[in-house]
Enzyme design. Structure first.
Site, mmCIF file in Angstrom:
data_model
loop_
_atom_site.group_PDB
_atom_site.id
_atom_site.type_symbol
_atom_site.label_atom_id
_atom_site.label_comp_id
_atom_site.label_asym_id
_atom_site.label_seq_id
_atom_site.Cartn_x
_atom_site.Cartn_y
_atom_site.Cartn_z
ATOM 1 N N HIS A 71 -13.675 -1.592 -2.355
ATOM 2 C CA HIS A 71 -12.767 -1.275 -1.254
ATOM 3 C C HIS A 71 -13.211 -2.000 0.033
ATOM 4 O O HIS A 71 -13.122 -1.474 1.134
ATOM 5 C CB HIS A 71 -12.757 0.239 -1.029
ATOM 6 C CG HIS A 71 -11.442 0.806 -0.577
ATOM 7 N ND1 HIS A 71 -10.620 1.540 -1.398
ATOM 8 C CD2 HIS A 71 -10.801 0.770 0.621
ATOM 9 C CE1 HIS A 71 -9.549 1.939 -0.723
ATOM 10 N NE2 HIS A 71 -9.633 1.471 0.509
ATOM 11 N N TYR A 126 -1.930 5.510 -4.466
ATOM 12 C CA TYR A 126 -2.973 6.531 -4.377
ATOM 13 C C TYR A 126 -2.467 7.736 -5.153
ATOM 14 O O TYR A 126 -1.283 8.095 -5.046
ATOM 15 C CB TYR A 126 -3.234 6.928 -2.924
ATOM 16 C CG TYR A 126 -4.223 6.023 -2.219
ATOM 17 C CD1 TYR A 126 -5.511 5.875 -2.709
ATOM 18 C CD2 TYR A 126 -3.871 5.320 -1.075
ATOM 19 C CE1 TYR A 126 -6.430 5.048 -2.078
ATOM 20 C CE2 TYR A 126 -4.782 4.488 -0.432
ATOM 21 C CZ TYR A 126 -6.063 4.358 -0.942
ATOM 22 O OH TYR A 126 -6.973 3.537 -0.335
ATOM 23 N N LYS A 178 -7.761 -0.168 -9.718
ATOM 24 C CA LYS A 178 -8.480 -0.869 -8.635
ATOM 25 C C LYS A 178 -9.621 -0.002 -8.109
ATOM 26 O O LYS A 178 -9.402 1.168 -7.773
ATOM 27 C CB LYS A 178 -7.518 -1.167 -7.485
ATOM 28 C CG LYS A 178 -8.185 -1.755 -6.242
ATOM 29 C CD LYS A 178 -7.170 -2.130 -5.179
ATOM 30 C CE LYS A 178 -7.802 -2.772 -3.964
ATOM 31 N NZ LYS A 178 -8.379 -1.818 -3.034
ATOM 32 N N THR A 219 -5.483 2.936 -7.099
ATOM 33 C CA THR A 219 -6.796 2.844 -6.452
ATOM 34 C C THR A 219 -7.574 4.118 -6.730
ATOM 35 O O THR A 219 -7.113 5.223 -6.435
ATOM 36 C CB THR A 219 -6.616 2.632 -4.933
ATOM 37 O OG1 THR A 219 -5.898 1.414 -4.741
ATOM 38 C CG2 THR A 219 -7.956 2.548 -4.223
ATOM 39 N N SER A 228 0.827 -1.219 0.000
ATOM 40 C CA SER A 228 0.000 0.000 0.000
ATOM 41 C C SER A 228 0.857 1.264 0.000
ATOM 42 O O SER A 228 1.939 1.299 0.590
ATOM 43 C CB SER A 228 -0.876 -0.008 1.262
ATOM 44 O OG SER A 228 -1.468 1.246 1.475
HETATM 45 C C1 FNR Z 1 -7.936 -1.792 2.793
HETATM 46 N N1 FNR Z 1 -8.011 -1.585 1.426
HETATM 47 C C2 FNR Z 1 -7.068 -0.793 0.809
HETATM 48 N N2 FNR Z 1 -7.110 -0.617 -0.538
HETATM 49 C C3 FNR Z 1 -6.170 0.130 -1.152
HETATM 50 O O1 FNR Z 1 -6.226 0.267 -2.370
HETATM 51 N N3 FNR Z 1 -5.167 0.718 -0.428
HETATM 52 C C4 FNR Z 1 -5.054 0.576 0.916
HETATM 53 O O2 FNR Z 1 -4.140 1.102 1.542
HETATM 54 C C5 FNR Z 1 -6.055 -0.177 1.582
HETATM 55 N N4 FNR Z 1 -6.023 -0.339 2.925
HETATM 56 C C6 FNR Z 1 -6.924 -1.147 3.547
HETATM 57 C C7 FNR Z 1 -6.819 -1.367 4.922
HETATM 58 C C8 FNR Z 1 -7.695 -2.245 5.539
HETATM 59 C C9 FNR Z 1 -7.568 -2.501 6.999
HETATM 60 C C10 FNR Z 1 -8.709 -2.894 4.788
HETATM 61 C C11 FNR Z 1 -9.664 -3.861 5.440
HETATM 62 C C12 FNR Z 1 -8.820 -2.656 3.436
HETATM 63 C C13 FNR Z 1 -9.009 -2.321 0.616
HETATM 64 C C14 FNR Z 1 -8.448 -3.690 0.207
HETATM 65 O O3 FNR Z 1 -7.384 -3.549 -0.670
HETATM 66 C C15 FNR Z 1 -9.502 -4.589 -0.454
HETATM 67 O O4 FNR Z 1 -10.094 -3.911 -1.519
HETATM 68 C C16 FNR Z 1 -10.590 -5.094 0.505
HETATM 69 O O5 FNR Z 1 -10.068 -5.309 1.796
HETATM 70 C C17 FNR Z 1 -11.187 -6.389 -0.030
HETATM 71 O O6 FNR Z 1 -12.214 -6.846 0.773
HETATM 72 P P1 FNR Z 1 -12.060 -7.984 1.914
HETATM 73 O O7 FNR Z 1 -11.235 -9.109 1.354
HETATM 74 O O8 FNR Z 1 -11.379 -7.304 3.081
HETATM 75 O O9 FNR Z 1 -13.469 -8.352 2.182
HETATM 76 C C1 LAC Z 2 -8.496 2.129 3.979
HETATM 77 C C2 LAC Z 2 -7.437 2.737 3.156
HETATM 78 C C3 LAC Z 2 -6.218 3.194 3.733
HETATM 79 O O1 LAC Z 2 -9.407 1.543 3.401
HETATM 80 O O2 LAC Z 2 -7.429 2.413 1.837
HETATM 81 O O3 LAC Z 2 -8.472 2.298 5.211
#
Ligand code: FNR
Ligand code: LAC
Length: 389
Positions: free
Chosen positions: A282, A163, A258, A189, A139
């Site tokens: 997300h 990002y 994404k 993203t 990330s």
């Molecule tokens: C995320 N997600 C996420 N996506 C992204 O593009 N950059 C990021 O930094 C983050 N950070 C992040 C932190 C936490 C704690 C969570 C739970 C999610 C979203 C992640 O990449 C993904 O799209 C989802 O978590 C998919 O769903 P499930 O498998 O958690 O149900």
């Molecule tokens: C989140 C970010 C950091 O879902 O993508 O918390």
């Protein structure tokens, strides 16, 4: 730490009760305590391993969490229709994605702040993914830079999640750093021009302690504890497809987009240079009420018409979920929260074990479906589950 005693001392009483139900089961030598059998067990263990505010940040979604729940429910609205007598003595799970072979069509999604789950968070996750023959996405909001992670997880293939930040120079330099560190793809993203309304975090006061290193913030002076909302002040709400083209022009790496749910956006991604699309809401953390990602998948697969691979994430917890996503046209899936929980509860060994469990589940699901490899799974293997099931 003694397993079930640890459950008894848990900070989250519901999780402690559920955790005690995991039992000792078949023992995995490098794991102490209750032996997880699946991703749900890891969630129970993770919820007691983390302080409640961090656990809430991980498990939570936006507003009333409809989309968060619907990601799971939508997968259950499909049922599987197996074929029989198909000679499934030799089943393999490996696939080729963007020209590289991985052991299964399942990757670890980008997750912010993994260093808060375990001291060597991102590095441990990358190593575990690599040991299981797959990869993780680092990330932008990681607790180590791409160079630091690559140093600690030598030979581990990884993708870098970008990002689009207000500071364009910093954004471009993140791309350069990821390329220099050996990332094999970038994913941009695009579903978070602003952070979703995450009421669990507002209630708990979740914050990232000032001691936690966040390299993308290193230039910020007078750092204090930061909320996730503070972090998103870095993100540019203004970019359009022109900015995607600029990023694509900066690197030879494949760039995936994404956070796409509309077929028009999937088409636009292809027209503006993307090498892949990740169908995602997300994890239900952005627009509550957005459709479940697997519900958006078929139209997107149709719209891109094999020009680029389509991946999907959201709610994948079992090998049988993976085959449903494959049947709907995804080339691979990503898992988010399960990896966070496994890392929080059992560190690198936990993430590796979770991935091994999911690969075994996938292998079994393929065999029972009458398929010997992921690419054989198709729409003919799916039925709509009866309403109300
Ligand atoms: C995320 N997600 C996420 N996506 C992204 O593009 N950059 C990021 O930094 C983050 N950070 C992040 C932190 C936490 C704690 C969570 C739970 C999610 C979203 C992640 O990449 C993904 O799209 C989802 O978590 C998919 O769903 P499930 O498998 O958690 O149900
Ligand atoms: C989140 C970010 C950091 O879902 O993508 O918390």
């Amino acid at each position: 730490m003694a397993g079930l005693e640890r459950c008894a001392g848990a900070r989250d009483p519901t999780a402690a009760e559920e955790c005690a139900a995991i039992g000792e089961g078949a023992r995995i030598p490098e794991l102490e305590g209750p032996q997880p059998l699946n991703a749900h067990d890891y969630e129970r263990l993770g919820r007691i391993a983390l302080n409640p505010a961090l656990a809430g940040y991980v498990m939570g979604g936006a507003d009333d969490e409809w989309t968060l729940r619907d990601n799971i429910a939508a997968l259950k609205r499909w049922s599987l229709c197996p074929r029989v007598l198909a000679d499934v003595e030799h089943v393999q799970t490996a696939v080729t994605l963007l020209g590289a072979e991985i052991s299964m069509p399942l990757l670890i999604a980008p997750l912010a702040f993994l260093g808060m789950a375990s001291p060597s968070g991102e590095t441990a996750t990358a190593r575990a993914a690599s040991a299981q023959g797959t990869l993780m996405c680092l990330s932008t909001f990681a607790t180590v830079s791409a160079a630091q992670m690559a140093e600690g997880a030598r030979q581990s293939a990884f993708w870098f999640q970008l990002y689009l930040l207000r500071d364009r120079g910093l954004t471009d330099s993140l791309v350069e750093q990821a390329v220099a560190a050996g990332a094999s793809a970038l994913l941009i993203t695009v579903d978070a021009p602003r952070i979703g309304n995450r009421e669990r975090d507002l209630r708990s006061g979740f914050s990232i302690p000032k001691e936690t290193s966040i390299p993308v913030l290193e230039d910020f002076s007078g750092r204090r504890d930061l909320s996730a909302v503070d972090m998103f002040k870095l993100v540019d709400p203004g970019p359009t497809w022109a900015r995607v083209e600029e990023i694509c022009a900066l690197t030879e790496l494949p760039v995936l987009i994404k956070g796409v749910l509309a077929p028009q956006d999937a088409k636009a991604a292809c027209e503006h240079g993307a090498a892949g699309v990740i169908v995602s809401n997300h994890g239900g953390r952005q627009l509550d009420g957005a459709c479940a990602s697997v519900d958006a998948l078929p139209e997107i697969v149709e719209a891109v018409d094999t020009s680029v691979p389509v991946l999907v994430d959201g709610g994948v917890r079992r090998g049988s979920d993976v085959v449903k996503a494959l049947a709907l046209g995804a080339e691979a899936v990503l898992i988010g929260r399960p990896a966070f929980w496994a890392l929080a509860s059992r560190g690198e060994a936990g993430v590796a074990h979770l991935l091994a469990l999911l690969r075994n589940e996938l292998e079994l699901a393929l065999a029972l479906l009458g398929c010997t490899r992921p690419r054989e799974v198709g729409l003919e293997h799916l039925r709509r589950a009866p309403v109300g099931s």
